[in-house]
Scaffold this motif. Structure first.
Motif, PDB file in Angstrom:
ATOM      1  N   PRO A  14       0.684  -1.345   0.100  1.00 55.78           N
ATOM      2  CA  PRO A  14      -0.103   0.039   0.022  1.00 55.78           C
ATOM      3  C   PRO A  14       0.852   1.259  -0.091  1.00 55.78           C
ATOM      4  O   PRO A  14       0.398   2.534  -0.475  1.00 55.78           O
ATOM      5  CB  PRO A  14      -0.846  -0.095   1.355  1.00 55.78           C
ATOM      6  CG  PRO A  14      -0.734  -1.478   1.723  1.00 55.78           C
ATOM      7  CD  PRO A  14       0.454  -2.063   0.930  1.00 55.78           C
ATOM      8  N   GLU A  15       1.837   1.174   0.548  1.00 51.94           N
ATOM      9  CA  GLU A  15       2.808   2.580   0.522  1.00 51.94           C
ATOM     10  C   GLU A  15       3.719   2.536  -0.367  1.00 51.94           C
ATOM     11  O   GLU A  15       4.527   3.472  -0.394  1.00 51.94           O
ATOM     12  CB  GLU A  15       3.341   2.569   2.059  1.00 51.94           C
ATOM     13  CG  GLU A  15       2.595   2.347   3.316  1.00 51.94           C
ATOM     14  CD  GLU A  15       1.702   3.674   3.303  1.00 51.94           C
ATOM     15  OE1 GLU A  15       2.296   4.669   3.059  1.00 51.94           O
ATOM     16  OE2 GLU A  15       0.555   3.480   3.601  1.00 51.94           O
ATOM     17  N   GLY A  16       3.809   1.683  -1.227  1.00 49.06           N
ATOM     18  CA  GLY A  16       4.967   1.417  -2.254  1.00 49.06           C
ATOM     19  C   GLY A  16       6.161   0.825  -1.541  1.00 49.06           C
ATOM     20  O   GLY A  16       6.137   0.617  -0.275  1.00 49.06           O
ATOM     21  N   ALA A  17       7.275   0.568  -2.151  1.00 52.15           N
ATOM     22  CA  ALA A  17       8.486   0.159  -1.606  1.00 52.15           C
ATOM     23  C   ALA A  17       9.729   0.408  -2.607  1.00 52.15           C
ATOM     24  O   ALA A  17       9.441   0.632  -3.652  1.00 52.15           O
ATOM     25  CB  ALA A  17       8.344  -1.268  -1.562  1.00 52.15           C
ATOM     26  N   VAL A  18      10.916   0.689  -1.819  1.00 51.11           N
ATOM     27  CA  VAL A  18      12.089   1.011  -2.540  1.00 51.11           C
ATOM     28  C   VAL A  18      13.315  -0.026  -1.854  1.00 51.11           C
ATOM     29  O   VAL A  18      13.220   0.241  -0.736  1.00 51.11           O
ATOM     30  CB  VAL A  18      12.371   2.182  -2.530  1.00 51.11           C
ATOM     31  CG1 VAL A  18      14.059   2.415  -3.380  1.00 51.11           C
ATOM     32  CG2 VAL A  18      11.261   3.106  -3.210  1.00 51.11           C
ATOM     33  N   PHE A  19      13.835  -0.685  -2.654  1.00 48.38           N
ATOM     34  CA  PHE A  19      14.931  -1.599  -2.161  1.00 48.38           C
ATOM     35  C   PHE A  19      15.913  -1.709  -3.222  1.00 48.38           C
ATOM     36  O   PHE A  19      15.678  -1.784  -4.241  1.00 48.38           O
ATOM     37  CB  PHE A  19      14.476  -2.631  -1.607  1.00 48.38           C
ATOM     38  CG  PHE A  19      13.642  -3.817  -2.411  1.00 48.38           C
ATOM     39  CD1 PHE A  19      14.012  -4.430  -3.107  1.00 48.38           C
ATOM     40  CD2 PHE A  19      12.212  -3.546  -2.021  1.00 48.38           C
ATOM     41  CE1 PHE A  19      13.312  -5.259  -3.874  1.00 48.38           C
ATOM     42  CE2 PHE A  19      11.336  -4.440  -2.886  1.00 48.38           C
ATOM     43  CZ  PHE A  19      11.840  -5.201  -3.791  1.00 48.38           C
ATOM     44  N   GLU A  20      17.358  -2.041  -2.933  1.00 44.86           N
ATOM     45  CA  GLU A  20      18.218  -2.513  -3.511  1.00 44.86           C
ATOM     46  C   GLU A  20      18.278  -4.036  -3.752  1.00 44.86           C
ATOM     47  O   GLU A  20      17.872  -4.849  -2.876  1.00 44.86           O
ATOM     48  CB  GLU A  20      19.629  -2.024  -2.910  1.00 44.86           C
ATOM     49  CG  GLU A  20      19.991  -0.804  -2.856  1.00 44.86           C
ATOM     50  CD  GLU A  20      21.340  -0.279  -2.521  1.00 44.86           C
ATOM     51  OE1 GLU A  20      22.024  -1.095  -1.911  1.00 44.86           O
ATOM     52  OE2 GLU A  20      21.710   0.885  -2.942  1.00 44.86           O
ATOM     53  N   VAL A  21      18.802  -4.239  -4.935  1.00 44.94           N
ATOM     54  CA  VAL A  21      18.743  -5.928  -5.526  1.00 44.94           C
ATOM     55  C   VAL A  21      19.865  -6.050  -6.157  1.00 44.94           C
ATOM     56  O   VAL A  21      20.471  -5.124  -6.882  1.00 44.94           O
ATOM     57  CB  VAL A  21      17.376  -5.963  -6.106  1.00 44.94           C
ATOM     58  CG1 VAL A  21      17.329  -5.230  -7.558  1.00 44.94           C
ATOM     59  CG2 VAL A  21      17.275  -7.456  -6.537  1.00 44.94           C
ATOM     60  N   GLU A  22      20.418  -7.174  -6.031  1.00 51.06           N
ATOM     61  CA  GLU A  22      21.695  -7.667  -6.745  1.00 51.06           C
ATOM     62  C   GLU A  22      21.252  -7.940  -8.220  1.00 51.06           C
ATOM     63  O   GLU A  22      20.196  -8.327  -8.523  1.00 51.06           O
ATOM     64  CB  GLU A  22      22.040  -8.926  -6.267  1.00 51.06           C
ATOM     65  CG  GLU A  22      22.442  -9.049  -5.139  1.00 51.06           C
ATOM     66  CD  GLU A  22      23.996  -8.448  -4.844  1.00 51.06           C
ATOM     67  OE1 GLU A  22      24.748  -8.490  -5.969  1.00 51.06           O
ATOM     68  OE2 GLU A  22      24.256  -8.029  -3.861  1.00 51.06           O
ATOM     69  N   SER A  23      22.089  -7.318  -9.124  1.00 52.76           N
ATOM     70  CA  SER A  23      21.743  -7.546 -10.612  1.00 52.76           C
ATOM     71  C   SER A  23      21.736  -9.254 -10.913  1.00 52.76           C
ATOM     72  O   SER A  23      22.618  -9.887  -9.937  1.00 52.76           O
ATOM     73  CB  SER A  23      23.122  -7.049 -11.528  1.00 52.76           C
ATOM     74  OG  SER A  23      23.102  -5.714 -11.372  1.00 52.76           O
ATOM     75  N   GLY A  24      20.884  -9.733 -11.596  1.00 50.93           N
ATOM     76  CA  GLY A  24      20.816 -10.928 -12.026  1.00 50.93           C
ATOM     77  C   GLY A  24      19.570 -11.651 -11.401  1.00 50.93           C
ATOM     78  O   GLY A  24      19.248 -12.856 -11.700  1.00 50.93           O
ATOM     79  N   GLU A  25      19.003 -10.939 -10.191  1.00 48.73           N
ATOM     80  CA  GLU A  25      17.996 -11.442  -9.419  1.00 48.73           C
ATOM     81  C   GLU A  25      16.500 -11.326 -10.313  1.00 48.73           C
ATOM     82  O   GLU A  25      16.500 -10.138 -10.988  1.00 48.73           O
ATOM     83  CB  GLU A  25      17.945 -10.757  -8.257  1.00 48.73           C
ATOM     84  CG  GLU A  25      16.793 -11.394  -7.182  1.00 48.73           C
ATOM     85  CD  GLU A  25      16.843 -12.646  -6.752  1.00 48.73           C
ATOM     86  OE1 GLU A  25      16.386 -13.457  -7.375  1.00 48.73           O
ATOM     87  OE2 GLU A  25      17.759 -12.717  -5.947  1.00 48.73           O
ATOM     88  N   THR A  26      15.692 -12.086 -10.406  1.00 47.53           N
ATOM     89  CA  THR A  26      14.377 -11.852 -11.001  1.00 47.53           C
ATOM     90  C   THR A  26      13.544 -10.699 -10.162  1.00 47.53           C
ATOM     91  O   THR A  26      13.885 -10.647  -8.911  1.00 47.53           O
ATOM     92  CB  THR A  26      13.502 -12.919 -10.999  1.00 47.53           C
ATOM     93  OG1 THR A  26      13.034 -13.617  -9.800  1.00 47.53           O
ATOM     94  CG2 THR A  26      14.220 -14.046 -11.913  1.00 47.53           C
ATOM     95  N   VAL A  27      12.664 -10.086 -10.753  1.00 43.88           N
ATOM     96  CA  VAL A  27      11.680  -9.186 -10.046  1.00 43.88           C
ATOM     97  C   VAL A  27      10.965  -9.670  -8.916  1.00 43.88           C
ATOM     98  O   VAL A  27      10.717  -9.346  -7.982  1.00 43.88           O
ATOM     99  CB  VAL A  27      11.036  -8.228 -11.101  1.00 43.88           C
ATOM    100  CG1 VAL A  27       9.840  -7.389 -10.502  1.00 43.88           C
ATOM    101  CG2 VAL A  27      11.901  -7.525 -12.060  1.00 43.88           C
TER     102      VAL A  27
END
Length: 112
Positions: free
Chosen positions: A14-27
């Protein structure tokens, strides 16, 4: 490290989200790891459309979809030119802005 930016969705984030992710990971895997429970009725095997998302920014950084994914996407509710199955969309080196559609064609929620 690229960021995934999820736009607000009444049910999933509901609030949205922002986070870092490793390249190569699926959404999808990244979303699930951060508590965004996107449906995935076929267990990430590219056999349904329940994990359909729209990539609002960063779409061109993704590898192109293959024929199987394109065939599945043709069945998705609310298909847009920047639609992808989140189980198949692999994060590259750019931030992605992701929208989870309001509806899915899944007849029964699997309770994942």
């Amino acid at each position: 490290m690229p960021q995934l930016i999820f736009l607000p969705h009444a049910e999933h984030c509901p609030e949205g989200a922002v986070f870092e992710v490793e390249s190569g990971e699926t959404v999808l895997n990244a979303a699930l790891a951060h508590g965004i429970d996107i449906e995935h009725a076929c267990e990430k095997s590219c056999a349904c459309t329940t994990c359909h998302v729209v990539i609002r920014e960063g779409f061109n950084s993704l590898e192109p979809s293959d024929e199987l994914e394109d065939d599945m996407l043709d069945k998705a509710w609310g298909l847009e030119p920047n639609s992808r199955l989140s189980c198949q969309a692999v994060v590259a080196d750019q931030d992605l802005v992701v929208e989870i559609p309001k509806y899915t064609i899944n007849q029964v929620s699997e309770g994942h």
